[in-house]
Design an enzyme around this catalytic site. Sequence first.
Site, PDB file in Angstrom:
ATOM      1  N   ASP A 103       0.848  -1.188   0.000  1.00 54.73           N
ATOM      2  CA  ASP A 103       0.000   0.000   0.000  1.00 54.73           C
ATOM      3  C   ASP A 103       0.894   1.253   0.000  1.00 54.73           C
ATOM      4  O   ASP A 103       1.778   1.363  -0.846  1.00 54.73           O
ATOM      5  CB  ASP A 103      -0.957  -0.071   1.198  1.00 54.73           C
ATOM      6  CG  ASP A 103      -1.992   1.039   1.239  1.00 54.73           C
ATOM      7  OD1 ASP A 103      -2.999   0.934   0.513  1.00 54.73           O
ATOM      8  OD2 ASP A 103      -1.794   2.011   1.992  1.00 54.73           O
ATOM      9  N   TYR A 233      -1.602  11.526   2.374  1.00 51.90           N
ATOM     10  CA  TYR A 233      -2.483  11.899   1.265  1.00 51.90           C
ATOM     11  C   TYR A 233      -2.498  13.410   1.049  1.00 51.90           C
ATOM     12  O   TYR A 233      -2.678  13.875  -0.084  1.00 51.90           O
ATOM     13  CB  TYR A 233      -3.909  11.420   1.548  1.00 51.90           C
ATOM     14  CG  TYR A 233      -4.045   9.921   1.585  1.00 51.90           C
ATOM     15  CD1 TYR A 233      -4.277   9.196   0.411  1.00 51.90           C
ATOM     16  CD2 TYR A 233      -3.947   9.220   2.779  1.00 51.90           C
ATOM     17  CE1 TYR A 233      -4.405   7.815   0.435  1.00 51.90           C
ATOM     18  CE2 TYR A 233      -4.068   7.842   2.811  1.00 51.90           C
ATOM     19  CZ  TYR A 233      -4.296   7.146   1.640  1.00 51.90           C
ATOM     20  OH  TYR A 233      -4.416   5.783   1.662  1.00 51.90           O
ATOM     21  N   HIS A 294      -7.137  -6.474  -0.856  1.00 49.38           N
ATOM     22  CA  HIS A 294      -6.056  -5.504  -0.686  1.00 49.38           C
ATOM     23  C   HIS A 294      -5.056  -5.870   0.418  1.00 49.38           C
ATOM     24  O   HIS A 294      -3.850  -5.749   0.227  1.00 49.38           O
ATOM     25  CB  HIS A 294      -6.665  -4.131  -0.388  1.00 49.38           C
ATOM     26  CG  HIS A 294      -5.665  -3.029  -0.272  1.00 49.38           C
ATOM     27  ND1 HIS A 294      -4.935  -2.561  -1.361  1.00 49.38           N
ATOM     28  CD2 HIS A 294      -5.241  -2.298   0.791  1.00 49.38           C
ATOM     29  CE1 HIS A 294      -4.127  -1.590  -0.959  1.00 49.38           C
ATOM     30  NE2 HIS A 294      -4.286  -1.409   0.332  1.00 49.38           N
TER      31      HIS A 294
END
Length: 315
Positions: A103, A233, A294
Amino acid sequence: MERIEHKVISVNGINMHVAEMGQGPIVLLIHGFPELWYSWRHQIIYLAAHGYRAVAPDLRGYGDTTGAPIDDPTKFTTLHVVGDMVALIDSLGADKVFVVGHDWGALIAWRLCLFRPDKVKALVNLSVHFTPRNPKRKILENVRAAYGDDHYMCRFQEPGEMEAVFASYGTKKVIEKFLTYRDRAPFYFPTDKPFGALYDTPVILPSWLSEEDVDYYTKKFEQTGFTGALNYYRCVDLDWELEAPWTDARASVPVKYIVGELDLVYNKEYVKGGGFKKNVPQLEEVVVIEGAAHFITQEIPDKINKHIYDFLQKF
């Protein structure tokens, strides 16, 4: 688990919590969002039992790692985090290490290979493939154009906003929703319904994720909050600016890439169609695991452990 050692190491101006186990060549395990060193618990034990020294830090802003100014997102760029990894590698007394990322940890691992390939023997990256920098358009512009303002990357941008949403929803529910997410559709976070259509859906934990696991994550994120994690982010466009010198650069270390077939970030056309190999010339293996989503380090640890070990054994 009791034999995993925990220590705090001063690196790059922060105090980094590290979990490690084993003796032998070092394998640096870099976690993603919203995770911790704990996401590698199965890999740490396996690698240590097979002749490696597994080292899994909590990244800056996460878990028991302290010292990063979480109120300043600009201190969470890829250059900062790669700097943390380089300082950690140096503190371990190693010239080069094996690296495994997942990730956001995979994205950081790709950047480590771009910025300091001299530090990496070989890379196993999970979930997130390498994407070259587009000099013509910033990342958030691309995301908004493709998916709109409710896409999770856009909704994560405003400081304090998503923290308030997560707080009202409850840390435990947030962790459960993220870790059990299995939809390949784009991930939306409407203002009135975090997790979109799954907002009101009760979570039934899968066999690979126990209440004890959820409680560990919940405890740590209740201590730290989510701001540090969300800051990654919040500086993606700053990353884009700072990474301009590496436009057209290629990841120049031996690579194995593993992704779950149901992972929302799996881009089959790019990975299978030749674009990925073009951008990662030393890509040696691509593994797509059917039925997996994921969080594959935890969902199918036995398969992931074997894939990592088999690749490392080549070097």
